[in-house]
Design a protein around this motif. Structure first.
Motif, PDB file in Angstrom:
ATOM      1  N   LEU A 152       6.251  15.784   4.726  1.00 52.52           N
ATOM      2  CA  LEU A 152       6.427  14.752   3.815  1.00 52.52           C
ATOM      3  C   LEU A 152       7.250  13.883   3.620  1.00 52.52           C
ATOM      4  CD1 LEU A 152       4.721  17.140   0.723  1.00 52.52           C
ATOM      5  CD2 LEU A 152       2.846  15.052   2.606  1.00 52.52           C
ATOM      6  N   PRO A 153       7.653  12.832   3.076  1.00 54.22           N
ATOM      7  CA  PRO A 153       8.614  11.806   3.645  1.00 54.22           C
ATOM      8  C   PRO A 153       9.508  12.120   1.676  1.00 54.22           C
ATOM      9  CG  PRO A 153       6.546  10.839   2.717  1.00 54.22           C
ATOM     10  CD  PRO A 153       6.247  11.605   3.210  1.00 54.22           C
ATOM     11  N   LEU A 154       9.774  13.249   1.675  1.00 54.17           N
ATOM     12  CA  LEU A 154      10.475  14.012   0.707  1.00 54.17           C
ATOM     13  C   LEU A 154      11.603  14.685   1.015  1.00 54.17           C
ATOM     14  CD1 LEU A 154       9.608  14.178  -2.698  1.00 54.17           C
ATOM     15  CD2 LEU A 154       8.243  16.670  -2.320  1.00 54.17           C
ATOM     16  N   LYS A 155      12.272  14.761   0.150  1.00 51.57           N
ATOM     17  CA  LYS A 155      13.529  15.404   0.429  1.00 51.57           C
ATOM     18  C   LYS A 155      13.366  16.787  -0.189  1.00 51.57           C
ATOM     19  CE  LYS A 155      14.860  13.173   3.498  1.00 51.57           C
ATOM     20  NZ  LYS A 155      14.383  14.239   5.045  1.00 51.57           N
ATOM     21  N   LYS A 179      10.539  13.960 -13.184  1.00 55.51           N
ATOM     22  CA  LYS A 179      10.407  12.632 -12.815  1.00 55.51           C
ATOM     23  C   LYS A 179       9.150  12.489 -11.997  1.00 55.51           C
ATOM     24  CE  LYS A 179      13.472   9.341 -10.388  1.00 55.51           C
ATOM     25  NZ  LYS A 179      14.877   8.966  -9.108  1.00 55.51           N
ATOM     26  N   LYS A 180       8.347  11.420 -12.206  1.00 54.93           N
ATOM     27  CA  LYS A 180       7.023  11.130 -11.097  1.00 54.93           C
ATOM     28  C   LYS A 180       7.398  10.319 -10.018  1.00 54.93           C
ATOM     29  CE  LYS A 180       3.850  10.696 -15.434  1.00 54.93           C
ATOM     30  NZ  LYS A 180       2.800   9.826 -15.743  1.00 54.93           N
ATOM     31  N   ARG A 181       6.866  11.008  -8.601  1.00 53.67           N
ATOM     32  CA  ARG A 181       7.757  10.035  -7.828  1.00 53.67           C
ATOM     33  C   ARG A 181       5.862   9.954  -6.825  1.00 53.67           C
ATOM     34  NH1 ARG A 181       8.570   9.773  -2.847  1.00 53.67           N
ATOM     35  NH2 ARG A 181      10.171  10.825  -1.589  1.00 53.67           N
ATOM     36  N   LEU A 182       5.898   8.761  -6.446  1.00 52.99           N
ATOM     37  CA  LEU A 182       4.886   8.697  -5.462  1.00 52.99           C
ATOM     38  C   LEU A 182       4.845   8.977  -3.988  1.00 52.99           C
ATOM     39  CD1 LEU A 182       2.163   6.454  -4.807  1.00 52.99           C
ATOM     40  CD2 LEU A 182       4.171   4.631  -3.645  1.00 52.99           C
ATOM     41  N   LEU A 183       4.068   9.964  -3.260  1.00 51.26           N
ATOM     42  CA  LEU A 183       4.027  10.076  -2.638  1.00 51.26           C
ATOM     43  C   LEU A 183       2.495   9.756  -1.480  1.00 51.26           C
ATOM     44  CD1 LEU A 183       4.538  12.605  -0.011  1.00 51.26           C
ATOM     45  CD2 LEU A 183       2.987  13.739  -1.603  1.00 51.26           C
ATOM     46  N   VAL A 184       3.030   9.758  -0.285  1.00 53.29           N
ATOM     47  CA  VAL A 184       2.632   8.728   0.647  1.00 53.29           C
ATOM     48  C   VAL A 184       2.087   9.410   1.982  1.00 53.29           C
ATOM     49  CG1 VAL A 184       1.888   6.268   2.179  1.00 53.29           C
ATOM     50  CG2 VAL A 184       2.451   6.116  -0.383  1.00 53.29           C
ATOM     51  N   PHE A 185       0.985  10.121   1.960  1.00 62.94           N
ATOM     52  CA  PHE A 185       0.908  11.458   3.240  1.00 62.94           C
ATOM     53  C   PHE A 185       1.332  10.079   4.361  1.00 62.94           C
ATOM     54  CE2 PHE A 185      -1.037  13.108  -0.057  1.00 62.94           C
ATOM     55  CZ  PHE A 185      -0.985  14.922   0.381  1.00 62.94           C
ATOM     56  N   PRO A 186       2.389  10.575   4.894  1.00 59.45           N
ATOM     57  CA  PRO A 186       2.352   9.640   7.029  1.00 59.45           C
ATOM     58  C   PRO A 186       0.983  10.117   8.039  1.00 59.45           C
ATOM     59  CG  PRO A 186       4.106  11.876   6.849  1.00 59.45           C
ATOM     60  CD  PRO A 186       3.157  11.872   5.300  1.00 59.45           C
ATOM     61  N   ASN A 194      -2.947   7.794   2.318  1.00 56.61           N
ATOM     62  CA  ASN A 194      -3.184   8.251   1.011  1.00 56.61           C
ATOM     63  C   ASN A 194      -2.100   8.341   0.247  1.00 56.61           C
ATOM     64  OD1 ASN A 194      -6.407   7.977   0.647  1.00 56.61           O
ATOM     65  ND2 ASN A 194      -6.384   9.350   2.754  1.00 56.61           N
ATOM     66  N   LYS A 195      -2.421   8.216  -0.992  1.00 55.45           N
ATOM     67  CA  LYS A 195      -1.087   8.174  -1.919  1.00 55.45           C
ATOM     68  C   LYS A 195      -1.575   8.727  -2.960  1.00 55.45           C
ATOM     69  CE  LYS A 195       0.150   3.756  -0.660  1.00 55.45           C
ATOM     70  NZ  LYS A 195      -0.790   2.317  -1.188  1.00 55.45           N
ATOM     71  N   VAL A 196      -0.877   9.455  -3.671  1.00 55.51           N
ATOM     72  CA  VAL A 196      -0.552  10.307  -5.036  1.00 55.51           C
ATOM     73  C   VAL A 196       0.755  10.449  -5.874  1.00 55.51           C
ATOM     74  CG1 VAL A 196      -2.465  12.467  -3.838  1.00 55.51           C
ATOM     75  CG2 VAL A 196       0.129  12.596  -3.914  1.00 55.51           C
ATOM     76  N   THR A 197       0.613  10.675  -7.095  1.00 54.53           N
ATOM     77  CA  THR A 197       2.056  10.924  -8.360  1.00 54.53           C
ATOM     78  C   THR A 197       1.772  12.235  -7.966  1.00 54.53           C
ATOM     79  OG1 THR A 197       1.066   8.414  -8.764  1.00 54.53           O
ATOM     80  CG2 THR A 197       2.541   9.656 -10.020  1.00 54.53           C
ATOM     81  N   LEU A 198       2.888  12.035  -8.443  1.00 55.28           N
ATOM     82  CA  LEU A 198       3.405  14.180  -8.114  1.00 55.28           C
ATOM     83  C   LEU A 198       3.815  13.846  -9.388  1.00 55.28           C
ATOM     84  CD1 LEU A 198       5.632  14.598  -4.950  1.00 55.28           C
ATOM     85  CD2 LEU A 198       3.291  15.213  -5.394  1.00 55.28           C
ATOM     86  N   ILE A 199       3.618  14.644 -10.452  1.00 58.28           N
ATOM     87  CA  ILE A 199       4.093  15.033 -11.088  1.00 58.28           C
ATOM     88  C   ILE A 199       4.606  16.303 -12.207  1.00 58.28           C
ATOM     89  CG2 ILE A 199       1.871  13.303 -12.793  1.00 58.28           C
ATOM     90  CD1 ILE A 199       0.616  15.191 -13.482  1.00 58.28           C
ATOM     91  N   ASP A 200       4.373  17.369 -10.876  1.00 54.45           N
ATOM     92  CA  ASP A 200       5.149  18.180 -11.469  1.00 54.45           C
ATOM     93  C   ASP A 200       5.451  19.389 -10.183  1.00 54.45           C
ATOM     94  OD1 ASP A 200       6.760  20.284 -13.331  1.00 54.45           O
ATOM     95  OD2 ASP A 200       4.626  20.746 -13.869  1.00 54.45           O
TER      96      ASP A 200
END
Length: 77
Positions: free
Chosen positions: A32-35, A46-53, A57-63
């Motif tokens: 994932l493009p997430l550290k 803090k919400k974070r947009l996550l794009v699966f490489p 497809n996109k989702v917003t991480l909320i927790d």
């Protein structure tokens, strides 16, 4: 209680965040493009947009917790 249909498991390996499989296309072991340092920020609200490489497809991480990422999208049927 975290709604299970909107949660997806993740793992941290060698300072990278992986999911065992993509909930959309099914590809295995997706980086994932997430550290890892962003996980506590998501836990704190803090919400974070996550794009699966793999399929973009996109989702917003909320927790997040130590095992699952909670999204705004239903990932399971």
């Amino acid at each position: 209680m975290i709604p299970f249909e909107r949660a997806w498991p993740y793992d941290i390996q060698m300072k990278d965040v992986y999911v065992p499989s993509c909930p959309f296309c099914g590809q295995d072991h997706v980086l994932l493009p997430l550290k890892p340092k962003e996980i506590p920020e998501i836990k704190d609200g803090k919400k974070r947009l996550l794009v699966f490489p793999c399929c973009h497809n996109k989702v917003t991480l909320i927790d997040a917790d130590q095992d699952y990422l909670l999204t705004d999208t239903k990932l399971r049927g």
